[in-house]
Design a protein around this motif. Structure first.
Motif, PDB file in Angstrom:
ATOM      1  N   GLN A  49      25.021  -6.867  -0.258  1.00 49.73           N
ATOM      2  CA  GLN A  49      24.238  -8.267  -0.701  1.00 49.73           C
ATOM      3  C   GLN A  49      22.935  -7.960  -0.692  1.00 49.73           C
ATOM      4  O   GLN A  49      22.305  -7.144  -0.120  1.00 49.73           O
ATOM      5  CB  GLN A  49      24.533  -9.302   0.516  1.00 49.73           C
ATOM      6  CG  GLN A  49      25.932  -9.604   0.693  1.00 49.73           C
ATOM      7  CD  GLN A  49      26.281 -10.919  -0.677  1.00 49.73           C
ATOM      8  OE1 GLN A  49      25.257 -11.829  -1.098  1.00 49.73           O
ATOM      9  NE2 GLN A  49      27.442 -10.719  -1.227  1.00 49.73           N
ATOM     10  N   VAL A  50      22.155  -8.574  -1.761  1.00 50.30           N
ATOM     11  CA  VAL A  50      20.894  -8.289  -2.132  1.00 50.30           C
ATOM     12  C   VAL A  50      20.200  -9.588  -2.195  1.00 50.30           C
ATOM     13  O   VAL A  50      20.826 -10.804  -2.736  1.00 50.30           O
ATOM     14  CB  VAL A  50      20.476  -7.338  -3.322  1.00 50.30           C
ATOM     15  CG1 VAL A  50      21.069  -6.157  -3.097  1.00 50.30           C
ATOM     16  CG2 VAL A  50      21.050  -8.024  -4.650  1.00 50.30           C
ATOM     17  N   SER A  51      19.053  -9.625  -1.852  1.00 45.47           N
ATOM     18  CA  SER A  51      18.140 -10.891  -1.921  1.00 45.47           C
ATOM     19  C   SER A  51      16.743 -10.540  -2.213  1.00 45.47           C
ATOM     20  O   SER A  51      16.277  -9.521  -2.158  1.00 45.47           O
ATOM     21  CB  SER A  51      17.889 -11.755  -0.545  1.00 45.47           C
ATOM     22  OG  SER A  51      17.714 -11.030   0.602  1.00 45.47           O
ATOM     23  N   TRP A  52      16.035 -11.645  -2.733  1.00 40.02           N
ATOM     24  CA  TRP A  52      14.720 -11.293  -3.048  1.00 40.02           C
ATOM     25  C   TRP A  52      13.585 -11.105  -2.063  1.00 40.02           C
ATOM     26  O   TRP A  52      13.828 -11.763  -0.852  1.00 40.02           O
ATOM     27  CB  TRP A  52      14.023 -12.432  -3.930  1.00 40.02           C
ATOM     28  CG  TRP A  52      14.532 -12.824  -5.330  1.00 40.02           C
ATOM     29  CD1 TRP A  52      15.451 -13.801  -5.666  1.00 40.02           C
ATOM     30  CD2 TRP A  52      14.158 -12.019  -6.419  1.00 40.02           C
ATOM     31  NE1 TRP A  52      15.863 -13.714  -6.834  1.00 40.02           N
ATOM     32  CE2 TRP A  52      14.899 -12.659  -7.419  1.00 40.02           C
ATOM     33  CE3 TRP A  52      13.220 -11.035  -6.647  1.00 40.02           C
ATOM     34  CZ2 TRP A  52      14.776 -12.356  -8.896  1.00 40.02           C
ATOM     35  CZ3 TRP A  52      13.089 -10.692  -7.892  1.00 40.02           C
ATOM     36  CH2 TRP A  52      13.715 -11.223  -9.084  1.00 40.02           C
ATOM     37  N   GLN A  53      12.648  -9.954  -2.040  1.00 38.65           N
ATOM     38  CA  GLN A  53      11.868  -9.812  -0.920  1.00 38.65           C
ATOM     39  C   GLN A  53      10.450  -9.734  -1.645  1.00 38.65           C
ATOM     40  O   GLN A  53      10.047  -9.229  -2.671  1.00 38.65           O
ATOM     41  CB  GLN A  53      12.041  -8.442  -0.413  1.00 38.65           C
ATOM     42  CG  GLN A  53      13.419  -8.447   0.461  1.00 38.65           C
ATOM     43  CD  GLN A  53      13.667  -7.254   0.872  1.00 38.65           C
ATOM     44  OE1 GLN A  53      12.871  -6.604   1.737  1.00 38.65           O
ATOM     45  NE2 GLN A  53      15.068  -6.646   0.671  1.00 38.65           N
ATOM     46  N   TRP A  54       9.374 -10.518  -0.828  1.00 33.94           N
ATOM     47  CA  TRP A  54       8.187 -10.187  -1.501  1.00 33.94           C
ATOM     48  C   TRP A  54       7.553  -9.114  -0.781  1.00 33.94           C
ATOM     49  O   TRP A  54       7.372  -8.707   0.333  1.00 33.94           O
ATOM     50  CB  TRP A  54       7.364 -11.504  -0.867  1.00 33.94           C
ATOM     51  CG  TRP A  54       5.679 -11.439  -1.302  1.00 33.94           C
ATOM     52  CD1 TRP A  54       4.897 -11.198  -0.584  1.00 33.94           C
ATOM     53  CD2 TRP A  54       5.312 -11.685  -2.668  1.00 33.94           C
ATOM     54  NE1 TRP A  54       3.486 -11.151  -1.306  1.00 33.94           N
ATOM     55  CE2 TRP A  54       3.831 -11.642  -2.639  1.00 33.94           C
ATOM     56  CE3 TRP A  54       5.872 -12.073  -3.941  1.00 33.94           C
ATOM     57  CZ2 TRP A  54       3.180 -11.495  -3.658  1.00 33.94           C
ATOM     58  CZ3 TRP A  54       5.067 -12.219  -4.901  1.00 33.94           C
ATOM     59  CH2 TRP A  54       3.628 -11.699  -4.992  1.00 33.94           C
ATOM     60  N   THR A  55       6.923  -8.261  -1.605  1.00 34.92           N
ATOM     61  CA  THR A  55       6.406  -6.907  -1.184  1.00 34.92           C
ATOM     62  C   THR A  55       4.957  -6.876  -1.852  1.00 34.92           C
ATOM     63  O   THR A  55       4.334  -7.293  -2.793  1.00 34.92           O
ATOM     64  CB  THR A  55       7.235  -5.987  -1.934  1.00 34.92           C
ATOM     65  OG1 THR A  55       7.157  -5.899  -3.241  1.00 34.92           O
ATOM     66  CG2 THR A  55       8.707  -6.159  -1.344  1.00 34.92           C
ATOM     67  N   SER A  56       4.235  -5.899  -0.994  1.00 38.77           N
ATOM     68  CA  SER A  56       3.026  -5.332  -1.645  1.00 38.77           C
ATOM     69  C   SER A  56       2.991  -3.945  -1.564  1.00 38.77           C
ATOM     70  O   SER A  56       3.028  -3.326  -0.438  1.00 38.77           O
ATOM     71  CB  SER A  56       1.897  -6.054  -0.829  1.00 38.77           C
ATOM     72  OG  SER A  56       0.711  -5.763  -1.315  1.00 38.77           O
ATOM     73  N   SER A  57       2.726  -3.316  -2.722  1.00 32.41           N
ATOM     74  CA  SER A  57       2.683  -1.607  -2.768  1.00 32.41           C
ATOM     75  C   SER A  57       1.348  -1.253  -2.220  1.00 32.41           C
ATOM     76  O   SER A  57       0.591  -1.910  -2.435  1.00 32.41           O
ATOM     77  CB  SER A  57       2.816  -1.379  -4.089  1.00 32.41           C
ATOM     78  OG  SER A  57       2.872   0.066  -4.301  1.00 32.41           O
ATOM     79  N   ASN A  59      -0.163   1.228  -3.287  1.00 35.15           N
ATOM     80  CA  ASN A  59      -0.823   1.712  -4.634  1.00 35.15           C
ATOM     81  C   ASN A  59      -0.718   0.893  -5.774  1.00 35.15           C
ATOM     82  O   ASN A  59      -0.084   0.011  -5.643  1.00 35.15           O
ATOM     83  CB  ASN A  59      -0.622   3.144  -4.577  1.00 35.15           C
ATOM     84  CG  ASN A  59       0.603   3.488  -4.618  1.00 35.15           C
ATOM     85  OD1 ASN A  59       1.397   2.945  -5.541  1.00 35.15           O
ATOM     86  ND2 ASN A  59       1.339   4.617  -4.088  1.00 35.15           N
ATOM     87  N   TYR A  60      -1.215   1.399  -6.732  1.00 38.93           N
ATOM     88  CA  TYR A  60      -1.014   0.521  -8.145  1.00 38.93           C
ATOM     89  C   TYR A  60       0.086   0.600  -8.680  1.00 38.93           C
ATOM     90  O   TYR A  60       0.570  -0.038  -9.549  1.00 38.93           O
ATOM     91  CB  TYR A  60      -2.077   1.365  -9.116  1.00 38.93           C
ATOM     92  CG  TYR A  60      -1.681   2.633  -9.479  1.00 38.93           C
ATOM     93  CD1 TYR A  60      -0.909   2.959 -10.780  1.00 38.93           C
ATOM     94  CD2 TYR A  60      -2.183   3.683  -8.789  1.00 38.93           C
ATOM     95  CE1 TYR A  60      -0.812   4.003 -10.961  1.00 38.93           C
ATOM     96  CE2 TYR A  60      -2.221   5.022  -9.327  1.00 38.93           C
ATOM     97  CZ  TYR A  60      -1.140   5.284 -10.450  1.00 38.93           C
ATOM     98  OH  TYR A  60      -1.037   6.477 -10.749  1.00 38.93           O
ATOM     99  N   SER A  61       1.190   1.386  -8.122  1.00 46.17           N
ATOM    100  CA  SER A  61       2.676   1.431  -8.867  1.00 46.17           C
ATOM    101  C   SER A  61       3.495   1.129  -7.702  1.00 46.17           C
ATOM    102  O   SER A  61       3.179   1.096  -6.546  1.00 46.17           O
ATOM    103  CB  SER A  61       2.975   2.758  -9.434  1.00 46.17           C
ATOM    104  OG  SER A  61       2.993   3.951  -8.337  1.00 46.17           O
ATOM    105  N   VAL A  62       4.715   0.603  -8.058  1.00 43.87           N
ATOM    106  CA  VAL A  62       5.812   0.166  -7.218  1.00 43.87           C
ATOM    107  C   VAL A  62       6.850   0.878  -7.209  1.00 43.87           C
ATOM    108  O   VAL A  62       7.290   1.187  -8.612  1.00 43.87           O
ATOM    109  CB  VAL A  62       6.126  -1.403  -7.570  1.00 43.87           C
ATOM    110  CG1 VAL A  62       6.997  -1.837  -6.720  1.00 43.87           C
ATOM    111  CG2 VAL A  62       4.978  -2.413  -7.371  1.00 43.87           C
ATOM    112  N   THR A  63       7.435   1.550  -5.976  1.00 45.51           N
ATOM    113  CA  THR A  63       8.713   2.338  -5.978  1.00 45.51           C
ATOM    114  C   THR A  63       9.720   1.607  -5.321  1.00 45.51           C
ATOM    115  O   THR A  63       9.368   1.085  -4.235  1.00 45.51           O
ATOM    116  CB  THR A  63       8.014   3.757  -5.241  1.00 45.51           C
ATOM    117  OG1 THR A  63       7.174   4.332  -6.033  1.00 45.51           O
ATOM    118  CG2 THR A  63       9.429   4.683  -5.231  1.00 45.51           C
ATOM    119  N   PHE A  64      10.684   1.065  -5.831  1.00 47.85           N
ATOM    120  CA  PHE A  64      11.705   0.297  -5.347  1.00 47.85           C
ATOM    121  C   PHE A  64      12.216   0.722  -4.118  1.00 47.85           C
ATOM    122  O   PHE A  64      12.267   0.139  -3.035  1.00 47.85           O
ATOM    123  CB  PHE A  64      12.871  -0.071  -6.404  1.00 47.85           C
ATOM    124  CG  PHE A  64      12.502  -0.835  -7.326  1.00 47.85           C
ATOM    125  CD1 PHE A  64      12.289  -1.810  -7.280  1.00 47.85           C
ATOM    126  CD2 PHE A  64      11.970  -0.152  -8.629  1.00 47.85           C
ATOM    127  CE1 PHE A  64      12.175  -2.947  -8.319  1.00 47.85           C
ATOM    128  CE2 PHE A  64      11.759  -1.206  -9.638  1.00 47.85           C
ATOM    129  CZ  PHE A  64      11.642  -2.395  -9.580  1.00 47.85           C
TER     130      PHE A  64
END
Length: 190
Positions: A49-57, A59-64
């Motif tokens: 199951q997956v759900s939305w998560q608020w994230t903050s990388s 650095n300038y790119s986002v690695t899932f």
């Protein structure tokens, strides 16, 4: 990087995934995040199951893999990123994005970009980025990204809004909720 324009990319996103990739079919299949954005929703994903998560990388790119704290064995799949964007004025602009490997982008619920590719080499830098024209409304806007898995490097993306002149828009605010009252952006002196 400290002087590169990439440093102004948005590191803060709602993320969800992975959804089944199914040998490229997942890029073309419509999953629930394309129909609705509900932070409390849970969906069947590629592995669990997956759900939305608020994230903050950091650095300038986002690695899932890193942002969602996924084990390496559960990173092959389709991911989504969502954010609200507040603008003090209506204007023409461009979305600027670099991604590994393919991406679709919706701006205010309209599909504005789609590129299914598996290049052998990619960097999360402006020289590898695509630019696509959009119209920004005064007030709140929405951006949704669909990123297909990379076959060579960790699945990742970089995103920001730039003016028609190519300069990063510094007066827009990326937010997790529309109800937030935007603060004046901090002035960066160079």
């Amino acid at each position: 990087i400290w002087l590169a324009p990439e440093r102004l990319s948005n590191p803060d996103w709602w993320l969800i995934g992975p959804f089944p990739y199914d040998d490229h079919k997942g890029f073309y299949r419509e999953y629930a995040p394309e129909r609705e954005f509900r932070t409390e929703a849970r969906y069947a994903g590629a592995y669990t199951q997956v759900s939305w998560q608020w994230t903050s990388s950091p650095n300038y790119s986002v690695t899932f893999r890193d942002a969602l704290k996924l084990p390496s064995s559960q990173t092959r799949g389709v991911f989504y990123a969502f954010a609200y964007v507040w603008s003090p004025q209506a204007r023409r602009a461009q979305l600027l994005a670099s991604f590994a490997d393919g991406m679709k982008a919706w701006w205010n619920d309209q599909l504005v970009f789609s590129d299914h590719r598996h290049q052998k080499f990619s960097l999360m830098r402006d020289c590898w980025a695509v630019r696509h024209p959009i119209g920004i409304k005064q007030g709140w806007n929405k951006v949704l990204l669909k990123i297909e898995p990379s076959l060579e490097v960790p699945t990742a993306f970089m995103f920001r809004l730039v003016g028609e002149d190519g300069a990063t828009l510094r007066d827009v605010i990326y937010a997790r909720e529309e109800q937030l009252i935007p603060r004046a952006p901090k002035r960066v002196r160079l």
